[in-house]
Structures are given as structure tokens and as C-alpha cells.
Motif scaffolding. Structure first.
Motif, PDB file in Angstrom:
ATOM      1  N   ASP A   2      -0.533  55.012  41.431  1.00  0.00           N
ATOM      2  CA  ASP A   2      -1.480  56.002  41.956  1.00  0.00           C
ATOM      3  C   ASP A   2      -2.673  56.144  41.008  1.00  0.00           C
ATOM      4  O   ASP A   2      -2.692  55.616  39.896  1.00  0.00           O
ATOM      5  CB  ASP A   2      -0.791  57.342  42.193  1.00  0.00           C
ATOM      6  CG  ASP A   2      -0.152  57.902  40.939  1.00  0.00           C
ATOM      7  OD1 ASP A   2      -0.566  57.509  39.815  1.00  0.00           O
ATOM      8  OD2 ASP A   2       0.757  58.744  41.032  1.00  0.00           O
ATOM      9  N   ASP A   3      -3.693  56.885  41.483  1.00  0.00           N
ATOM     10  CA  ASP A   3      -4.930  57.030  40.704  1.00  0.00           C
ATOM     11  C   ASP A   3      -4.703  57.725  39.366  1.00  0.00           C
ATOM     12  O   ASP A   3      -5.319  57.358  38.351  1.00  0.00           O
ATOM     13  CB  ASP A   3      -5.962  57.815  41.524  1.00  0.00           C
ATOM     14  CG  ASP A   3      -6.475  57.021  42.716  1.00  0.00           C
ATOM     15  OD1 ASP A   3      -6.292  55.784  42.701  1.00  0.00           O
ATOM     16  OD2 ASP A   3      -7.060  57.634  43.613  1.00  0.00           O
ATOM     17  N   LEU A   4      -3.836  58.737  39.352  1.00  0.00           N
ATOM     18  CA  LEU A   4      -3.599  59.498  38.120  1.00  0.00           C
ATOM     19  C   LEU A   4      -2.990  58.617  37.037  1.00  0.00           C
ATOM     20  O   LEU A   4      -3.418  58.644  35.872  1.00  0.00           O
ATOM     21  CB  LEU A   4      -2.684  60.693  38.420  1.00  0.00           C
ATOM     22  CG  LEU A   4      -2.379  61.606  37.228  1.00  0.00           C
ATOM     23  CD1 LEU A   4      -3.668  62.243  36.714  1.00  0.00           C
ATOM     24  CD2 LEU A   4      -1.373  62.696  37.639  1.00  0.00           C
ATOM     25  N   GLU A   5      -2.008  57.802  37.438  1.00  0.00           N
ATOM     26  CA  GLU A   5      -1.357  56.918  36.476  1.00  0.00           C
ATOM     27  C   GLU A   5      -2.341  55.850  35.995  1.00  0.00           C
ATOM     28  O   GLU A   5      -2.367  55.495  34.812  1.00  0.00           O
ATOM     29  CB  GLU A   5      -0.146  56.259  37.127  1.00  0.00           C
ATOM     30  CG  GLU A   5       0.568  55.229  36.265  1.00  0.00           C
ATOM     31  CD  GLU A   5       1.203  55.825  35.010  1.00  0.00           C
ATOM     32  OE1 GLU A   5       1.558  55.055  34.089  1.00  0.00           O
ATOM     33  OE2 GLU A   5       1.344  57.067  34.944  1.00  0.00           O
ATOM     34  N   PHE A   6      -3.169  55.357  36.915  1.00  0.00           N
ATOM     35  CA  PHE A   6      -4.169  54.351  36.544  1.00  0.00           C
ATOM     36  C   PHE A   6      -5.130  54.907  35.488  1.00  0.00           C
ATOM     37  O   PHE A   6      -5.403  54.261  34.471  1.00  0.00           O
ATOM     38  CB  PHE A   6      -4.935  53.895  37.800  1.00  0.00           C
ATOM     39  CG  PHE A   6      -6.096  53.007  37.494  1.00  0.00           C
ATOM     40  CD1 PHE A   6      -5.913  51.658  37.176  1.00  0.00           C
ATOM     41  CD2 PHE A   6      -7.397  53.516  37.514  1.00  0.00           C
ATOM     42  CE1 PHE A   6      -7.002  50.844  36.895  1.00  0.00           C
ATOM     43  CE2 PHE A   6      -8.470  52.698  37.229  1.00  0.00           C
ATOM     44  CZ  PHE A   6      -8.284  51.361  36.917  1.00  0.00           C
ATOM     45  N   ARG A   7      -5.678  56.085  35.723  1.00  0.00           N
ATOM     46  CA  ARG A   7      -6.641  56.680  34.794  1.00  0.00           C
ATOM     47  C   ARG A   7      -5.995  56.979  33.425  1.00  0.00           C
ATOM     48  O   ARG A   7      -6.621  56.803  32.383  1.00  0.00           O
ATOM     49  CB  ARG A   7      -7.223  57.961  35.387  1.00  0.00           C
ATOM     50  CG  ARG A   7      -8.143  57.697  36.554  1.00  0.00           C
ATOM     51  CD  ARG A   7      -8.553  58.984  37.262  1.00  0.00           C
ATOM     52  NE  ARG A   7      -9.439  58.716  38.370  1.00  0.00           N
ATOM     53  CZ  ARG A   7     -10.760  58.643  38.318  1.00  0.00           C
ATOM     54  NH1 ARG A   7     -11.368  58.824  37.146  1.00  0.00           N
ATOM     55  NH2 ARG A   7     -11.489  58.377  39.384  1.00  0.00           N
ATOM     56  N   ARG A   8      -4.726  57.417  33.483  1.00  0.00           N
ATOM     57  CA  ARG A   8      -4.050  57.728  32.213  1.00  0.00           C
ATOM     58  C   ARG A   8      -3.903  56.490  31.360  1.00  0.00           C
ATOM     59  O   ARG A   8      -4.165  56.519  30.156  1.00  0.00           O
ATOM     60  CB  ARG A   8      -2.675  58.339  32.499  1.00  0.00           C
ATOM     61  CG  ARG A   8      -1.920  58.808  31.250  1.00  0.00           C
ATOM     62  CD  ARG A   8      -0.494  59.185  31.573  1.00  0.00           C
ATOM     63  NE  ARG A   8       0.275  58.012  31.987  1.00  0.00           N
ATOM     64  CZ  ARG A   8       0.775  57.103  31.133  1.00  0.00           C
ATOM     65  NH1 ARG A   8       0.567  57.233  29.829  1.00  0.00           N
ATOM     66  NH2 ARG A   8       1.466  56.076  31.579  1.00  0.00           N
TER      67      ARG A   8
END
Length: 243
Positions: A2-8
Motif C-alpha cells: 500500500d501507499d503508506l508502506e511504500f512511503r515509509r
């Protein structure tokens, strides 16, 4: 992913490009743009942190520290210090002008003040203990107590003595006597501590007098209004060296 995991993961390690991150970047234009922005920011931070250190930086630091240390030792007179110096100069001149005045009974020297303070404190601390005593002390007993100070009375003591003993007196010892004065009870201390000159004092509602006798001192403390100076003069004429 997901986007959150990608950004982290991108923010924690901008240069990481494992299979999952590569797939996420290729599969989303926003992910690709975000990855590029973070990588560019990381590059700017690295560039900002990479600063060439001058070869003489260490020498400069040492020089500045030495200069500061030396400056700390330099005393620069400020306004208050200059004012104090001026006041001291004026006081010195005034002292010369009034040098003919007898200040003996107005100014008590530090050594004299110490004797007076010790005597008054002793009287206050032991008042409740000695005020009810009446040992009817005799001349022979007084001379026996004075023996360690190498002095004795040449005649009978002219006052009724209620109490007589030795006591600690500051850093020394003293003969401690309580007798009847004209206005009330008077305490006498006879100590091996020397004093410069005869001086009277008033402290904590009590009148006192310091009488030098050779290398010893007699200190009297009585109720305020008691003429301790007169009593001291009378007793002092009776005290003689025992050897």
C-alpha cells in the motif's frame, strides 16, 4: 504494497530499490514522483553535510581558546569597581583629616568583636543554668581557677560570686564567673586570648567590656545600663601575674 508502506520504506532508505519497491514505482506515477523527490532531497542533504574543513581550523580553535582564557584573567574595571575605588580614596582622605579623633569606643576591631560575640553568646546559652546557682565562691577558689592563666587576685574579690568554673571560649578556654554587680548579675570571662585595647560594647540588650591584661583578656558582660567599664577597671587593678 500500500501507499503508506511504500512511503515509509522510501523515506527510511531513499536509494533502496528491491523488487517490491521497483514494482510499486513502475506501477504508479505518483509513487515514481515521490521516490524521485525523496532521492533528490537525500542528495541535497548529503551535499550540504559535505563541507570542506579548512586545514588550519584546529589551530584557529586552539588560538581562540587560549585568547579567551587569557581574557578571562584580565580584570577590566567596571563602573561599580571604579566607584568603590573612589569611595575608598575618599575614605582614606577623610581618615587622615579626622585622625586626631579617638575612635576607640566607637569602632570595635574584628579581634575584639570576636571576644565580645563569644562572651555574649556564652552568657545567653548558659543563663538558664547559672541564674539559680549560688556557690558562695571564696577567693582561694578563684585563684585556683585562674592558675592555668598564670594570674591571680591580689586581694579579696569585692563582689559576691554566685558561680565559678572553666568553660570553652571560642577556640580557647576561659575562667567563667558570675557575680553580683550594681544593676544585676555580671558574667566575667578570663581567657588566654589577647586583645589590643580596652573597649566597651553593647550587644543583644547587654553591656560589655573587653579589658586586656598582659597577653590575656578579661571580658565582662552585664545587663544594659550596668557600668561594666567601672567594674572592669576595679577588678583589673587586682589581677597580677602569679609567676
Amino acid at each position: 504494497m500500500d501507499d503508506l508502506e511504500f512511503r515509509r520504506r522510501i523515506m527510511s532508505d531513499p536509494k533502496c530499490r528491491d523488487s517490491e519497491l521497483t514494482a510499486a514505482i513502475k506501477g504508479s506515477e505518483s509513487n515514481s514522483k515521490f521516490a524521485d523527490e525523496i532521492l533528490d532531497l537525500d542528495s541535497q542533504i548529503a551535499k550540504a553535510m559535505s563541507v570542506d574543513v579548512p586545514e588550519d581550523l584546529a589551530d584557529r580553535i586552539l588560538f581562540n581558546q587560549t585568547s579567551s582564557h587569557q581574557d578571562d584573567k584580565v580584570v577590566r574595571p567596571n563602573f561599580a569597581k571604579r566607584a568603590m575605588a573612589m569611595a575608598a580614596s575618599v575614605a582614606f582622605v577623610v581618615g587622615i583629616l579626622v585622625g586626631q579623633v579617638n575612635w576607640g569606643n566607637l569602632i570595635v576591631s574584628p579581634a575584639q568583636a570576636s571576644l565580645a560575640d563569644t562572651a555574649v553568646k556564652h552568657v545567653i546559652n548558659e543563663k538558664s543554668f547559672v541564674e539559680q546557682l549560688d556557690e558562695k565562691v571564696q577567693l582561694s577558689q578563684i585563684n585556683a581557677k585562674m592558675e592555668p592563666y598564670q594570674h591571680q587576685l591580689s586581694d579579696s574579690f569585692p563582689y559576691h560570686v554566685y558561680y565559678l568554673n572553666h568553660c570553652g571560649f571560642g577556640k580557647s578556654n576561659a575562667l567563667h564567673m558570675v557575680f553580683q554587680g550594681e544593676a544585676g548579675k555580671v558574667t566575667l570571662f578570663f581567657t588566654g586570648l589577647s586583645s589590643a585595647q580596652a573597649e566597651s560594647f553593647v550587644k543583644d540588650g547587654m553591656s560589655g567590656f573587653v579589658e586586656p591584661i598582659g597577653n590575656t583578656s578579661m571580658i565582662l558582660v552585664g545587663e544594659q545600663g550596668e557600668n561594666v567599664a567601672k567594674i572592669a577597671e576595679k577588678i583589673a587593678t587586682m589581677i597580677k601575674p602569679s609567676i
